[in-house]
Scaffold this motif. Structure first.
Motif, PDB file in Angstrom:
ATOM      1  N   ARG A 190      36.677  49.618  44.352  1.00 34.81           N
ATOM      2  CA  ARG A 190      37.876  47.943  44.301  1.00 34.81           C
ATOM      3  C   ARG A 190      38.606  47.728  45.618  1.00 34.81           C
ATOM      4  NH1 ARG A 190      37.138  46.921  39.298  1.00 34.81           N
ATOM      5  NH2 ARG A 190      35.811  48.184  37.474  1.00 34.81           N
ATOM      6  N   SER A 191      38.978  48.803  45.986  1.00 37.32           N
ATOM      7  CA  SER A 191      40.393  48.394  47.466  1.00 37.32           C
ATOM      8  C   SER A 191      39.993  48.229  48.688  1.00 37.32           C
ATOM      9  CB  SER A 191      40.688  49.825  47.170  1.00 37.32           C
ATOM     10  OG  SER A 191      40.491  50.767  47.739  1.00 37.32           O
ATOM     11  N   ARG A 192      38.630  48.642  49.118  1.00 38.38           N
ATOM     12  CA  ARG A 192      38.112  48.220  50.081  1.00 38.38           C
ATOM     13  C   ARG A 192      37.516  46.690  50.742  1.00 38.38           C
ATOM     14  NH1 ARG A 192      37.236  52.746  53.544  1.00 38.38           N
ATOM     15  NH2 ARG A 192      35.646  51.806  55.753  1.00 38.38           N
ATOM     16  N   SER A 199      25.751  48.696  53.384  1.00 37.80           N
ATOM     17  CA  SER A 199      26.792  50.313  53.081  1.00 37.80           C
ATOM     18  C   SER A 199      27.042  50.307  51.702  1.00 37.80           C
ATOM     19  CB  SER A 199      28.171  49.964  53.801  1.00 37.80           C
ATOM     20  OG  SER A 199      28.020  50.168  55.574  1.00 37.80           O
ATOM     21  N   VAL A 200      27.001  48.652  51.565  1.00 36.82           N
ATOM     22  CA  VAL A 200      27.226  48.863  49.971  1.00 36.82           C
ATOM     23  C   VAL A 200      26.370  49.097  48.780  1.00 36.82           C
ATOM     24  CG1 VAL A 200      28.046  47.961  47.837  1.00 36.82           C
ATOM     25  CG2 VAL A 200      29.521  47.316  49.920  1.00 36.82           C
ATOM     26  N   ALA A 223      31.947  48.028  38.944  1.00 37.00           N
ATOM     27  CA  ALA A 223      32.884  47.019  40.321  1.00 37.00           C
ATOM     28  C   ALA A 223      31.634  47.176  41.663  1.00 37.00           C
ATOM     29  CB  ALA A 223      33.503  48.701  41.079  1.00 37.00           C
ATOM     30  N   ALA A 224      30.597  48.101  41.630  1.00 40.66           N
ATOM     31  CA  ALA A 224      29.737  47.514  42.732  1.00 40.66           C
ATOM     32  C   ALA A 224      29.021  46.294  42.588  1.00 40.66           C
ATOM     33  CB  ALA A 224      28.591  48.881  42.295  1.00 40.66           C
ATOM     34  N   LEU A 225      28.867  46.004  41.443  1.00 40.79           N
ATOM     35  CA  LEU A 225      28.159  44.500  41.427  1.00 40.79           C
ATOM     36  C   LEU A 225      28.754  43.324  41.753  1.00 40.79           C
ATOM     37  CD1 LEU A 225      26.162  42.999  39.842  1.00 40.79           C
ATOM     38  CD2 LEU A 225      27.326  42.860  37.568  1.00 40.79           C
ATOM     39  N   SER A 226      30.310  43.722  41.120  1.00 42.98           N
ATOM     40  CA  SER A 226      31.713  42.468  41.648  1.00 42.98           C
ATOM     41  C   SER A 226      30.935  42.298  43.215  1.00 42.98           C
ATOM     42  CB  SER A 226      33.104  43.034  41.550  1.00 42.98           C
ATOM     43  OG  SER A 226      34.000  42.261  41.587  1.00 42.98           O
TER      44      SER A 226
END
Length: 620
Positions: A190-192, A199-200, A223-226
């Motif tokens: 979320r912050s990075r 990488s994601v 958060a991963a999907l976003s």
């Protein structure tokens, strides 16, 4: 009024400026004599500097900062002016650099500790050794990170995901530790500011391989999907499952990570002489049908079936069992699925005592034998560096040999004979050979379409092993046609074919003169007998299998020279018809399998459908 009295009363600097009696202090500041302010507390000086900056008197604000600097340096603090005009205290760059270095060192030590525990788990000979490695992994990670004020500063990017995967593979059951690592991964997502889509994707795939499910950690995978969508991720299995809300270990890409780890083990495991298989089996709910997963590996299939069945997974590898047990514990499936390190034969014997129904026996991806059944391939294959594999399909080291198939058949018959055996492999020649071997030894393929559409043509993948190319070049038998199902026909991510077929105990069981007759044979009534005739092609495969078995027993002299020739098979089938004519009280069809009627010691057929049985008949 003295300045100290004002501070005691908590007067703020805006009020201080508005107080006539403090005009002298204000004039002292404006004249540059800031030494009079030195006794003031740090927070008030900071507020004064902020007010001066707000009034755009930056030179005077800098002189106040110079007054503060020695005190801030001593406390390893640094003044940071935000875009909103507010002044904040942050760690000094020097201290921040030292903290980052300490955090990086602790993170590296924690990941190294988890990797060392994983290596010990890989070499574990018993479940106790594997469990100890899992405990060591958790304690080692906590020991290296406990001194840090915040783990977030140490585990940046995908490091928390990498650590979670190592812990999971090592067999850790530390729920709180996994939750902490999930929280760190979510905050990083979320912050990075992520620039690398790969990488994601690797981060969330590793998290799923470590046992994180979207249903348990919705915020993490939201958060991963976003993040994936913001990076313009193209349609993929990851994106599909994330949007559906069911991303987990059983998604295609995480399974590939687990498969790759399995292929790197490179160690033949030996099951213990005795195990706790009876205890593990007793823990399962016998009101649910039983699924016995032989060679379960890391337990992915068994864990996926736990919602509908009582599942017992067995494997010779303590490392695999350690991972599967820990995951079952974390998923709260301990009463639905059990894992135990033991031999497949011991598990089959124990499963006969299970109090409920038996639905399936699974044999998935057994270690292939080195030489295909076709003799034209033997020499070429043995030169390809596969000498460490079981020599051929009849080897005792090969998991799905004739003895194993017979024990699996007897296990299903003990539970009524309605269960099935599912075999799947990514080696086509082994799958074809295993099906022929099974059909020659009391099994028949399920061809009614109940398991899904059938494969009528084997698709050629982009990459083929040398063994596969040899098989296609020299053999006409392919894993296609009746009984070959295309459920999971290909590895979705790797585009490699999976050859699957299901078997059930056949209506006919073929017994040679050298086999021991099953004891239940002598307890049935004569009228519960039925005999069938095998087809010529099946009889050829059956006799070749028998010849290999007799050769392995060093007893090839008991078979005639032309025993496996097509001419001899056709001759014996003709004798079968004559035998039928001589015994008019027999059913219309007779099963003649190994030798001529005059040489045969017995003929046996056992019908398992509709509760029918069989008996021994002597050929005269």
């Amino acid at each position: 009024m003295r300045l100290g009295a004002l501070l005691t009363l908590g007067v703020t600097w805006p009020l201080l400026f508005a107080t006539p009696k403090l005009g002298l202090v204000k004039r002292a500041v404006e004249s540059g004599d800031v030494e009079i302010l030195r006794p003031l507390p740090r927070d008030l000086l900071l507020q004064l500097r902020q007010e001066l900056r707000h009034e755009r008197r930056f030179t005077l604000a800098d002189r106040v900062l110079e007054l503060l600097r020695p005190q801030l340096e001593a406390e390893e603090l640094w003044v940071e002016d935000g875009q909103d005009g507010r002044t904040r205290l942050v760690p000094h760059p020097r201290a921040r650099k030292a903290a980052d270095a300490h955090g990086a060192s602790a993170s590296k030590a924690a990941r190294q500790s988890a990797q060392e525990a994983l290596q010990r788990s890989l070499w574990a000979d018993t479940e106790e050794d594997a469990r100890a490695a899992g405990l060591d992994a958790s304690m080692g990670v906590r020991g290296h990170l406990k001194e840090l004020p915040s783990w977030d500063e140490a585990l940046k990017g995908r490091q928390a995901a990498d650590l979670a995967l190592s812990l999971s593979l090592a067999g850790s059951e530390d729920l709180q530790l996994f939750e902490d690592l999930a929280s760190i991964s979510e905050r990083e997502l979320r912050s990075r500011t992520w620039r690398s889509l790969v990488s994601v994707q690797q981060m969330i795939e590793r998290l799923a391989t470590a046992g994180y499910r979207q249903q348990d950690f919705p915020g993490l995978f939201e958060a991963a999907l976003s993040t994936l969508e913001s990076l313009g991720c193209r349609p993929s299995s990851n994106l599909r499952d994330l949007r559906a809300g069911n991303f987990s270990l059983h998604s295609p890409r995480p399974l590939v990570w687990l498969y790759r780890h399995a292929t790197r083990q490179g160690r033949r495991c030996i099951p213990p002489a005795s195990s706790k298989v009876h205890e593990e089996l007793a823990r399962l709910n016998n009101r649910c049908p039983l699924v016995l997963d032989l060679g379960c590996g890391f337990g992915a299939a068994a864990l996926g079936l736990a919602d509908e069945f009582a599942v017992l997974g067995v494997d010779a590898s303590a490392h695999c069992i350690g991972y599967a047990k820990a995951l079952a514990q974390r998923w709260q499936l301990a009463k639905k699925v059990s894992f135990v390190q033991c031999a497949a034969e011991e598990a089959l014997a124990a499963a006969k005592d299970f109090g409920g129904e038996m639905e399936w026996i699974l044999i998935s991806f057994p270690t292939p034998f080195a030489a295909p059944a076709d003799s034209r391939l033997c020499m070429e294959t043995f030169t390809s560096g596969n000498s460490h594999l079981p020599e051929h399909v009849d080897s005792a080291e090969f998991m799905a040999n004739v003895k194993m198939l017979e024990e699996a058949r007897q296990c299903l018959l003990t539970h009524g004979g309605d269960g099935k055996l599912l075999i799947q492999s990514n080696v086509e020649d082994m799958a074809v050979t295993l099906r022929g071997l099974a059909e020659a030894n009391g099994w028949e393929a399920v061809t009614d379409g109940s398991l899904g559409p059938e494969v009528h043509h084997v698709q050629a993948p982009e990459w083929q092993s040398r063994r596969q190319k040899q098989w296609q070049r020299h053999s006409g038998h392919r894993a296609a046609g009746a009984g070959w199902t295309e459920t999971e026909a290909h590895y979705i991510a790797e585009s490699l074919p999976i050859h699957r077929f299901a078997l059930r105990p056949a209506a006919a069981l073929n017994i040679s003169p050298y086999d021991t007759l099953p004891p239940e044979l002598f307890t049935v009534e004569p009228h519960k007998v039925a005999l069938i005739t095998v087809e010529e092609e099946r009889l050829l495969r059956l006799r070749q299998s028998r010849k290999n078995e007799m050769t392995a027993r060093n007893m090839p002299m008991l078979l005639e020279d032309d025993y496996t020739s097509p001419e001899r098979v056709r001759q014996d089938l003709e004798l079968t018809k004559e035998l039928q004519q001589q015994n008019s009280h027999w059913p219309e069809a007779v099963d003649m399998t190994y030798l001529s009627p005059e040489e045969s010691a017995s003929l046996l057929i056992r019908q398992v459908k509709q509760g029918k049985a069989a008996m021994r008949l002597s050929a005269k």
